[in-house]
Design a protein around this motif. Structure first.
Motif, PDB file in Angstrom:
ATOM      1  N   HIS A 129      19.014  46.006  12.452  1.00 51.58           N
ATOM      2  CA  HIS A 129      17.860  45.148  12.755  1.00 51.58           C
ATOM      3  C   HIS A 129      18.291  43.772  13.279  1.00 51.58           C
ATOM      4  CE1 HIS A 129      13.652  44.220  12.781  1.00 51.58           C
ATOM      5  NE2 HIS A 129      13.719  43.334  11.809  1.00 51.58           N
ATOM      6  N   ILE A 130      19.556  43.654  13.611  1.00 49.32           N
ATOM      7  CA  ILE A 130      20.115  42.405  14.145  1.00 49.32           C
ATOM      8  C   ILE A 130      19.759  41.242  13.215  1.00 49.32           C
ATOM      9  CG2 ILE A 130      20.497  41.015  16.223  1.00 49.32           C
ATOM     10  CD1 ILE A 130      19.377  43.381  17.874  1.00 49.32           C
ATOM     11  N   ASN A 131      20.116  41.434  11.967  1.00 48.40           N
ATOM     12  CA  ASN A 131      19.855  40.429  10.932  1.00 48.40           C
ATOM     13  C   ASN A 131      21.081  40.320  10.030  1.00 48.40           C
ATOM     14  OD1 ASN A 131      19.693  42.823   9.474  1.00 48.40           O
ATOM     15  ND2 ASN A 131      17.571  42.559   8.868  1.00 48.40           N
ATOM     16  N   ILE A 132      20.948  39.581   8.968  1.00 53.86           N
ATOM     17  CA  ILE A 132      22.081  39.336   8.076  1.00 53.86           C
ATOM     18  C   ILE A 132      22.605  40.639   7.466  1.00 53.86           C
ATOM     19  CG2 ILE A 132      20.755  38.782   5.991  1.00 53.86           C
ATOM     20  CD1 ILE A 132      23.579  36.586   6.997  1.00 53.86           C
ATOM     21  N   GLU A 133      21.703  41.564   7.128  1.00 57.53           N
ATOM     22  CA  GLU A 133      22.130  42.833   6.529  1.00 57.53           C
ATOM     23  C   GLU A 133      22.978  43.669   7.478  1.00 57.53           C
ATOM     24  OE1 GLU A 133      18.788  41.925   6.324  1.00 57.53           O
ATOM     25  OE2 GLU A 133      18.888  41.248   4.252  1.00 57.53           O
ATOM     26  N   SER A 134      22.764  43.519   8.772  1.00 58.93           N
ATOM     27  CA  SER A 134      23.549  44.287   9.732  1.00 58.93           C
ATOM     28  C   SER A 134      24.688  43.461  10.339  1.00 58.93           C
ATOM     29  CB  SER A 134      22.640  44.873  10.820  1.00 58.93           C
ATOM     30  OG  SER A 134      21.908  43.873  11.480  1.00 58.93           O
ATOM     31  N   GLY A 135      25.017  42.340   9.678  1.00 59.68           N
ATOM     32  CA  GLY A 135      26.184  41.556  10.062  1.00 59.68           C
ATOM     33  C   GLY A 135      25.946  40.454  11.067  1.00 59.68           C
ATOM     34  N   PHE A 136      24.696  40.039  11.249  1.00 56.04           N
ATOM     35  CA  PHE A 136      24.400  39.003  12.232  1.00 56.04           C
ATOM     36  C   PHE A 136      24.041  37.690  11.559  1.00 56.04           C
ATOM     37  CE2 PHE A 136      24.245  42.787  14.707  1.00 56.04           C
ATOM     38  CZ  PHE A 136      24.754  42.399  15.926  1.00 56.04           C
ATOM     39  N   GLY A 137      25.064  37.059  10.986  1.00 61.48           N
ATOM     40  CA  GLY A 137      24.917  35.688  10.532  1.00 61.48           C
ATOM     41  C   GLY A 137      25.025  34.818  11.770  1.00 61.48           C
ATOM     42  N   SER A 138      26.246  34.563  12.172  1.00 60.33           N
ATOM     43  CA  SER A 138      26.481  33.843  13.415  1.00 60.33           C
ATOM     44  C   SER A 138      26.375  34.837  14.567  1.00 60.33           C
ATOM     45  CB  SER A 138      27.871  33.204  13.383  1.00 60.33           C
ATOM     46  OG  SER A 138      28.123  32.544  14.589  1.00 60.33           O
ATOM     47  N   TRP A 139      25.670  34.444  15.624  1.00 60.42           N
ATOM     48  CA  TRP A 139      25.496  35.321  16.776  1.00 60.42           C
ATOM     49  C   TRP A 139      25.466  34.469  18.046  1.00 60.42           C
ATOM     50  CZ3 TRP A 139      20.435  37.813  18.716  1.00 60.42           C
ATOM     51  CH2 TRP A 139      20.726  38.794  19.681  1.00 60.42           C
ATOM     52  N   ARG A 158      18.571  30.889  11.256  1.00 60.81           N
ATOM     53  CA  ARG A 158      18.787  29.700  10.405  1.00 60.81           C
ATOM     54  C   ARG A 158      20.041  28.957  10.839  1.00 60.81           C
ATOM     55  NH1 ARG A 158      14.211  28.252   7.511  1.00 60.81           N
ATOM     56  NH2 ARG A 158      13.113  30.191   7.110  1.00 60.81           N
ATOM     57  N   GLN A 159      21.069  29.698  11.234  1.00 63.50           N
ATOM     58  CA  GLN A 159      22.284  29.042  11.719  1.00 63.50           C
ATOM     59  C   GLN A 159      22.003  28.290  13.009  1.00 63.50           C
ATOM     60  OE1 GLN A 159      25.859  31.331  11.661  1.00 63.50           O
ATOM     61  NE2 GLN A 159      25.573  31.915   9.534  1.00 63.50           N
ATOM     62  N   TRP A 160      21.182  28.871  13.865  1.00 66.72           N
ATOM     63  CA  TRP A 160      20.808  28.198  15.111  1.00 66.72           C
ATOM     64  C   TRP A 160      20.152  26.856  14.798  1.00 66.72           C
ATOM     65  CZ3 TRP A 160      19.450  31.358  19.935  1.00 66.72           C
ATOM     66  CH2 TRP A 160      19.133  30.521  21.002  1.00 66.72           C
ATOM     67  N   LEU A 161      19.238  26.867  13.845  1.00 63.75           N
ATOM     68  CA  LEU A 161      18.556  25.627  13.463  1.00 63.75           C
ATOM     69  C   LEU A 161      19.540  24.574  12.953  1.00 63.75           C
ATOM     70  CD1 LEU A 161      15.492  27.246  11.714  1.00 63.75           C
ATOM     71  CD2 LEU A 161      15.371  25.705  13.697  1.00 63.75           C
ATOM     72  N   ALA A 162      20.547  25.019  12.207  1.00 62.39           N
ATOM     73  CA  ALA A 162      21.540  24.086  11.660  1.00 62.39           C
ATOM     74  C   ALA A 162      22.467  23.536  12.747  1.00 62.39           C
ATOM     75  CB  ALA A 162      22.361  24.784  10.578  1.00 62.39           C
ATOM     76  N   GLU A 163      22.698  24.312  13.793  1.00 64.38           N
ATOM     77  CA  GLU A 163      23.669  23.933  14.825  1.00 64.38           C
ATOM     78  C   GLU A 163      23.041  23.226  16.029  1.00 64.38           C
ATOM     79  OE1 GLU A 163      25.504  27.672  15.759  1.00 64.38           O
ATOM     80  OE2 GLU A 163      26.452  27.811  13.780  1.00 64.38           O
TER      81      GLU A 163
END
Length: 186
Positions: A153-163, A19-24
């Motif tokens: 799982h390389i997602n928000i729960e595992s700390g991957f907001g911005s990547w 989702r951050q990628w889409l915003a940026e």
């Protein structure tokens, strides 16, 4: 070159790196499924193929069940329009289908070369696929492989907001295409 963002089951929630990628990135497009809660392979493939028809030569950036979707796409004629695919934390649809019938249409996992440049990114402690299976799929699919160590799982729960590393990995598939176009034009 367009980037198609392909989330998995339930879509990528707010704050997720996709989702951050889409915003940026104004050139990125979300492949929006009609029903994120009830995945049906044939329906999801139709939506992805329609997006590819509108943006031939796109780089696909998939997560989880979205990676499995891309692997199923590889045997279809529309795969000729894929410039490359970044496959992050692929889900083990075979194991998921045993526990929940809604994933049956995605199983079995395709076991053939994808036919386009690709990179599988996996974690050693992903609850949705074993590390060894992810590595084996990368080999079967003819994909590069990135070991994220212990990244869940390389997602928000595992700390991957911005990547930011995701952009670098996807960009590695763009550059050969751009060099080829530049050389042909010269």
């Amino acid at each position: 070159m367009t980037t198609l963002i392909i989330p998995g089951y339930r879509g990528s929630e707010k704050g997720h790196w996709q989702r951050q990628w889409l915003a940026e990135d104004e050139t990125a497009r979300l492949v929006e499924q009609d029903d994120w809660e009830n995945p049906v392979l044939s329906q999801w493939l139709h939506v992805l193929e329609a997006a590819l028809a509108e943006t031939p030569g796109a780089i696909l950036v998939a997560h989880s069940l979205g990676c499995v979707l891309v692997s199923h796409l590889a045997r279809r004629p529309s795969a000729a329009h894929v410039a490359g695919a970044l496959l992050v934390a692929p889900a083990d649809a075979e194991r998921m289908a045993v526990h929940d019938s809604k994933f049956r249409s995605f199983a079995p996992l395709p076991r053939h070369n994808l036919g386009f440049p690709s990179i599988v990114v996996a974690s050693r402690d992903d609850p949705y696929i074993s590390f060894n299976k992810a590595r084996a799929l990368a080999d079967i699919w003819g994909a590069g492989f990135v070991d994220m160590q212990y990244a869940g799982h390389i997602n928000i729960e595992s700390g991957f907001g911005s990547w930011p590393e995701a952009y670098i990995l996807a960009d590695s598939m763009r550059r050969p295409q751009e060099r080829f176009r530049t050389q042909r034009a010269a």
